[in-house]
Design a protein around this motif. Structure first.
Motif, PDB file in Angstrom:
ATOM      1  N   LYS A  28     -31.340 -16.558   7.310  1.00 16.04           N
ATOM      2  CA  LYS A  28     -31.133 -16.848   8.726  1.00 16.04           C
ATOM      3  C   LYS A  28     -32.130 -17.888   9.227  1.00 16.04           C
ATOM      4  CE  LYS A  28     -29.377 -12.243   9.700  1.00 16.04           C
ATOM      5  NZ  LYS A  28     -29.664 -10.939  10.282  1.00 16.04           N
ATOM      6  N   ASN A  29     -33.343 -17.786   8.745  1.00 16.10           N
ATOM      7  CA  ASN A  29     -34.405 -18.712   9.160  1.00 16.10           C
ATOM      8  C   ASN A  29     -34.751 -19.677   8.031  1.00 16.10           C
ATOM      9  OD1 ASN A  29     -34.721 -17.470  11.688  1.00 16.10           O
ATOM     10  ND2 ASN A  29     -36.079 -15.920  10.812  1.00 16.10           N
ATOM     11  N   LEU A  30     -33.734 -20.283   7.427  1.00 19.10           N
ATOM     12  CA  LEU A  30     -33.962 -21.190   6.306  1.00 19.10           C
ATOM     13  C   LEU A  30     -34.889 -22.327   6.729  1.00 19.10           C
ATOM     14  CD1 LEU A  30     -33.199 -22.022   3.372  1.00 19.10           C
ATOM     15  CD2 LEU A  30     -31.398 -23.445   4.393  1.00 19.10           C
ATOM     16  N   THR A  56     -36.275 -25.940   6.574  1.00 18.26           N
ATOM     17  CA  THR A  56     -35.643 -27.212   6.218  1.00 18.26           C
ATOM     18  C   THR A  56     -36.292 -27.782   4.964  1.00 18.26           C
ATOM     19  OG1 THR A  56     -37.157 -28.575   7.518  1.00 18.26           O
ATOM     20  CG2 THR A  56     -35.174 -27.736   8.660  1.00 18.26           C
ATOM     21  N   GLU A  57     -35.574 -28.661   4.294  1.00 15.88           N
ATOM     22  CA  GLU A  57     -36.122 -29.283   3.089  1.00 15.88           C
ATOM     23  C   GLU A  57     -37.413 -30.031   3.409  1.00 15.88           C
ATOM     24  OE1 GLU A  57     -33.445 -31.452   0.494  1.00 15.88           O
ATOM     25  OE2 GLU A  57     -31.786 -30.182   1.149  1.00 15.88           O
ATOM     26  N   ASP A  58     -37.435 -30.738   4.540  1.00 16.04           N
ATOM     27  CA  ASP A  58     -38.649 -31.467   4.929  1.00 16.04           C
ATOM     28  C   ASP A  58     -39.831 -30.517   5.096  1.00 16.04           C
ATOM     29  OD1 ASP A  58     -37.295 -33.884   4.930  1.00 16.04           O
ATOM     30  OD2 ASP A  58     -36.973 -33.906   7.103  1.00 16.04           O
ATOM     31  N   ASN A  59     -39.592 -29.381   5.753  1.00 18.69           N
ATOM     32  CA  ASN A  59     -40.674 -28.417   5.934  1.00 18.69           C
ATOM     33  C   ASN A  59     -41.077 -27.754   4.620  1.00 18.69           C
ATOM     34  OD1 ASN A  59     -40.970 -28.957   8.644  1.00 18.69           O
ATOM     35  ND2 ASN A  59     -39.726 -27.237   9.312  1.00 18.69           N
ATOM     36  N   MET A  60     -40.114 -27.547   3.730  1.00 17.05           N
ATOM     37  CA  MET A  60     -40.448 -27.004   2.400  1.00 17.05           C
ATOM     38  C   MET A  60     -41.375 -27.965   1.669  1.00 17.05           C
ATOM     39  SD  MET A  60     -39.391 -23.975   1.608  1.00 17.05           S
ATOM     40  CE  MET A  60     -39.464 -23.923  -0.170  1.00 17.05           C
ATOM     41  N   VAL A  61     -41.069 -29.251   1.770  1.00 16.96           N
ATOM     42  CA  VAL A  61     -41.925 -30.260   1.133  1.00 16.96           C
ATOM     43  C   VAL A  61     -43.333 -30.165   1.722  1.00 16.96           C
ATOM     44  CG1 VAL A  61     -42.338 -32.744   0.873  1.00 16.96           C
ATOM     45  CG2 VAL A  61     -40.040 -31.813   0.501  1.00 16.96           C
ATOM     46  N   TYR A  86     -49.060 -20.964   6.188  1.00 16.78           N
ATOM     47  CA  TYR A  86     -47.913 -20.452   6.953  1.00 16.78           C
ATOM     48  C   TYR A  86     -48.106 -20.715   8.449  1.00 16.78           C
ATOM     49  CZ  TYR A  86     -46.777 -18.032   2.591  1.00 16.78           C
ATOM     50  OH  TYR A  86     -46.478 -17.745   1.284  1.00 16.78           O
ATOM     51  N   ASP A  87     -49.296 -20.463   8.953  1.00 16.94           N
ATOM     52  CA  ASP A  87     -49.564 -20.699  10.375  1.00 16.94           C
ATOM     53  C   ASP A  87     -49.408 -22.179  10.713  1.00 16.94           C
ATOM     54  OD1 ASP A  87     -50.075 -17.987  10.659  1.00 16.94           O
ATOM     55  OD2 ASP A  87     -52.260 -18.220  10.734  1.00 16.94           O
ATOM     56  N   LYS A  88     -49.961 -23.022   9.870  1.00 22.39           N
ATOM     57  CA  LYS A  88     -49.886 -24.466  10.090  1.00 22.39           C
ATOM     58  C   LYS A  88     -48.443 -24.943  10.162  1.00 22.39           C
ATOM     59  CE  LYS A  88     -51.075 -28.886   8.050  1.00 22.39           C
ATOM     60  NZ  LYS A  88     -51.298 -29.554   6.792  1.00 22.39           N
ATOM     61  N   ASN A  89     -47.586 -24.339   9.355  1.00 17.05           N
ATOM     62  CA  ASN A  89     -46.187 -24.758   9.272  1.00 17.05           C
ATOM     63  C   ASN A  89     -45.234 -23.852  10.056  1.00 17.05           C
ATOM     64  OD1 ASN A  89     -46.083 -27.142   7.267  1.00 17.05           O
ATOM     65  ND2 ASN A  89     -47.497 -25.688   6.331  1.00 17.05           N
ATOM     66  N   ASN A  90     -45.801 -23.022  10.928  1.00 14.59           N
ATOM     67  CA  ASN A  90     -45.005 -22.143  11.795  1.00 14.59           C
ATOM     68  C   ASN A  90     -43.963 -21.322  11.028  1.00 14.59           C
ATOM     69  OD1 ASN A  90     -46.286 -23.048  14.205  1.00 14.59           O
ATOM     70  ND2 ASN A  90     -45.039 -24.894  14.114  1.00 14.59           N
ATOM     71  N   THR A  91     -44.425 -20.660   9.992  1.00 13.45           N
ATOM     72  CA  THR A  91     -43.532 -19.803   9.207  1.00 13.45           C
ATOM     73  C   THR A  91     -44.313 -18.575   8.755  1.00 13.45           C
ATOM     74  OG1 THR A  91     -41.841 -19.810   7.472  1.00 13.45           O
ATOM     75  CG2 THR A  91     -43.914 -20.912   6.949  1.00 13.45           C
ATOM     76  N   ASP A  92     -43.683 -17.770   7.911  1.00  7.46           N
ATOM     77  CA  ASP A  92     -44.356 -16.593   7.359  1.00  7.46           C
ATOM     78  C   ASP A  92     -43.983 -16.474   5.883  1.00  7.46           C
ATOM     79  OD1 ASP A  92     -41.901 -14.810   7.082  1.00  7.46           O
ATOM     80  OD2 ASP A  92     -41.871 -15.220   9.242  1.00  7.46           O
ATOM     81  N   SER A  93     -44.630 -15.556   5.202  1.00  5.22           N
ATOM     82  CA  SER A  93     -44.441 -15.438   3.750  1.00  5.22           C
ATOM     83  C   SER A  93     -43.020 -15.032   3.385  1.00  5.22           C
ATOM     84  CB  SER A  93     -45.451 -14.459   3.157  1.00  5.22           C
ATOM     85  OG  SER A  93     -45.296 -13.178   3.742  1.00  5.22           O
ATOM     86  N   SER A 129     -36.521 -18.740   1.560  1.00  2.96           N
ATOM     87  CA  SER A 129     -36.113 -20.147   1.503  1.00  2.96           C
ATOM     88  C   SER A 129     -36.371 -20.727   0.122  1.00  2.96           C
ATOM     89  CB  SER A 129     -36.862 -20.957   2.559  1.00  2.96           C
ATOM     90  OG  SER A 129     -36.530 -20.524   3.855  1.00  2.96           O
ATOM     91  N   ASN A 130     -37.500 -20.374  -0.454  1.00  2.00           N
ATOM     92  CA  ASN A 130     -37.836 -20.869  -1.788  1.00  2.00           C
ATOM     93  C   ASN A 130     -36.810 -20.382  -2.813  1.00  2.00           C
ATOM     94  OD1 ASN A 130     -39.692 -22.398  -3.414  1.00  2.00           O
ATOM     95  ND2 ASN A 130     -40.363 -20.449  -4.297  1.00  2.00           N
ATOM     96  N   ALA A 131     -36.427 -19.108  -2.735  1.00  6.32           N
ATOM     97  CA  ALA A 131     -35.425 -18.550  -3.656  1.00  6.32           C
ATOM     98  C   ALA A 131     -34.077 -19.238  -3.450  1.00  6.32           C
ATOM     99  CB  ALA A 131     -35.289 -17.043  -3.437  1.00  6.32           C
ATOM    100  N   TYR A 132     -33.729 -19.503  -2.205  1.00  8.32           N
ATOM    101  CA  TYR A 132     -32.458 -20.153  -1.891  1.00  8.32           C
ATOM    102  C   TYR A 132     -32.412 -21.564  -2.488  1.00  8.32           C
ATOM    103  CZ  TYR A 132     -28.605 -22.145   0.793  1.00  8.32           C
ATOM    104  OH  TYR A 132     -27.436 -22.764   1.154  1.00  8.32           O
ATOM    105  N   TYR A 133     -33.475 -22.338  -2.269  1.00  8.14           N
ATOM    106  CA  TYR A 133     -33.513 -23.704  -2.810  1.00  8.14           C
ATOM    107  C   TYR A 133     -33.634 -23.707  -4.333  1.00  8.14           C
ATOM    108  CZ  TYR A 133     -33.997 -25.663   1.891  1.00  8.14           C
ATOM    109  OH  TYR A 133     -33.782 -26.038   3.198  1.00  8.14           O
TER     110      TYR A 133
END
Length: 147
Positions: A14-16, A18-23, A55-62, A68-72
């Motif tokens: 649900k909260n995938l 983005t590829e840019d943010n994954m990078v 995670y905080d820097k990129n506004n996400t959590d583990s 998202s990592n598993a999905y990609y």
């Protein structure tokens, strides 16, 4: 044996991320991993928890990152593209730091030559006329000091 190849594609989170943010996250993780290898005690001393910081820097959590990592990761071609972007980003960062280092070396060389010239001038002030003329002949001391 066929059950080994029956891996189902993970559902799109649900909260995938983005590829840019994954990078960005993966670049931060690579940098933090290197930093921990060099200055782990300094990081710990400053109370930084590396993964949480990223995670905080990129506004996400583990959990969001893991999903998202598993999905990609399921799509090897897409994951390869992401990792190539990470590699390119790290290379660009390294090249940027190399340029900064070269500029700093050039500035230090100029400062050192100025410092050495000032020291030679100061040394020249404490020399007698014969010594000054000798240094002036080698162009180490400006002519106006010997006058």
């Amino acid at each position: 044996m066929s059950s080994c190849f029956n891996v189902e594609k993970p559902e799109k989170p649900k909260n995938l991320i983005t590829e840019d943010n994954m990078v960005n996250i993966l670049v931060d993780m690579a940098i933090m991993s290197s930093a921990k290898g060099v200055n782990k005690s300094k990081i710990e001393k400053n109370g930084i928890v590396p993964d949480q910081y990223i995670y905080d820097k990129n506004n996400t959590d583990s959990l969001t990152f893991a999903e998202s990592n598993a999905y990609y990761a399921y799509d090897i071609k897409k994951y390869d593209i992401i990792y190539n972007r990470v590699k390119d980003s790290l290379t660009a960062i390294r090249e940027g730091y190399k340029e900064i280092l070269e500029k700093e070396k050039a500035e230090k060389k100029i400062k050192d030559s100025i410092k050495n010239a000032k020291a030679k001038i100061e040394k020249g002030k404490n020399l007698n006329n014969k010594q000054l003329k000798s240094l002036n002949a080698t162009k180490l001391i400006p002519k106006k000091i010997t006058d």
